[in-house]
Design an enzyme around this catalytic site. Sequence first.
Site, mmCIF file in Angstrom:
data_model
loop_
_atom_site.group_PDB
_atom_site.id
_atom_site.type_symbol
_atom_site.label_atom_id
_atom_site.label_comp_id
_atom_site.label_asym_id
_atom_site.label_seq_id
_atom_site.Cartn_x
_atom_site.Cartn_y
_atom_site.Cartn_z
ATOM 1 N N PHE A 141 46.451 29.990 69.016
ATOM 2 C CA PHE A 141 45.598 28.673 68.276
ATOM 3 C C PHE A 141 46.209 28.725 66.817
ATOM 4 O O PHE A 141 46.149 29.964 65.469
ATOM 5 C CB PHE A 141 44.230 29.034 68.132
ATOM 6 N N ASP A 226 49.827 35.473 61.666
ATOM 7 C CA ASP A 226 49.554 34.478 61.464
ATOM 8 C C ASP A 226 48.063 35.232 61.580
ATOM 9 O O ASP A 226 47.207 35.847 62.536
ATOM 10 C CB ASP A 226 49.347 33.216 62.631
ATOM 11 N N LYS A 255 42.041 30.284 54.858
ATOM 12 C CA LYS A 255 40.859 30.516 54.840
ATOM 13 C C LYS A 255 40.028 31.435 53.954
ATOM 14 O O LYS A 255 39.839 31.166 52.939
ATOM 15 C CB LYS A 255 40.474 31.023 56.873
#
Length: 401
Positions: A141, A226, A255
């Site tokens: 994801f 990531d 984030k």
Amino acid sequence: MTRTEVLIASAEANSAHNYHPLPVVVATADGAWMTDVEGRRFLDLLAGYSALNFGHRNRRLIDAARAQLERVTLTSRAFHHDRFAEFCAQLAELCGMEMVLPMNTGAEAVESAVKTARKWGYKVKGVLDGMAKIVVASDNFHGRTTTIISFSTDPEARADFGPYTPGFEIVPYGDLTAMREAVTENTVAVLLEPIQGEAGVLVPPAGYLAGVRELTRERNVLFIADEIQSGLGRTGRTFACEHEGVVPDMYVLGKALGGGVVPVSAVVSSAEVLGVFRPGEHGSTFGGNPLACAVAIEVIAMLRSGEFQARSAELGEHLHRELAVLRDTGRVTQVRGRGLWAGIDIAPAYGTGREVSEKLMDRGVLVKDTHGATIRIAPPLVISKEDLDWGLAQLRAVLGV
């Protein structure tokens, strides 16, 4: 109808149904706790998918944002501003890198990493134009843009959004042999999550990340990590790659970099890699804006202390000990994770992930399900041990332990 019911009905009538949130409407929040419009308090064990690593309304971050709000919030990249150089220098230093490409959201940062790797492949490695390939892992994801879902194996994320962007090779996560076979002379990068978050907090086999690092060095391929969810303290280290002593060629961050205040993301790499860009070839109006930089500078300062990494490691050990006991009861089939991050597979006899999440909500605890049977636990790193234990007690009660 209650106020909660009215607000949910209005939201469902006036917004696209691309999410299926739990039926709670949050009005205020502080630290690890949220309060809804009815005045009910909830322990947040999701932390905005790690965007709230430092808790809701962290005073240092709110003060940094408020001070910057009184000065300047946006200039665009048409002009310099006085927080930009400091942000880039400090983030590069935190990562042990040289250059920063600031963006806003995680998906934008991943897209930027893909573009960077391709351009590096053509300009530095010498791959023929249009032939660049990037190897990714199944069950990944990395976001929801058209290019990113082109290399997703999740039908919900991918179906009915074609035609898809070419240039990606998908191999099983954790399979170093398959990775080695997929890398060719046209491969410019390997893009991986050091721990797969949305897939259910999947931790790769020991030695996998180190093996990927060795392979990419051997084949002159960029290793892109990531760390949008796994980075910035979540796993007990600044970066999840550190658990195997690995330093990638490029970090993709987001984030928690915005402290739960504003969206902030970045690609961080060497001058050789990010130096391939020239003016006009890539950009973002809001990327690296003064407000974002001010908040992120404070986030970096907080991480430099090591306090949050140490807290995640210590409380994470406690969390996983407690979850191991729960697994031994047979109520859950598997527990995975590192630090204050766990994926818990609920045994079918005790409900789906959604059903368990709803029952926990009724007991004042907020988590979120994924892929049917799994719930994720990722509290703010500022959570107290007492509150964490209380939340785990509610989970035991829901499962009848």
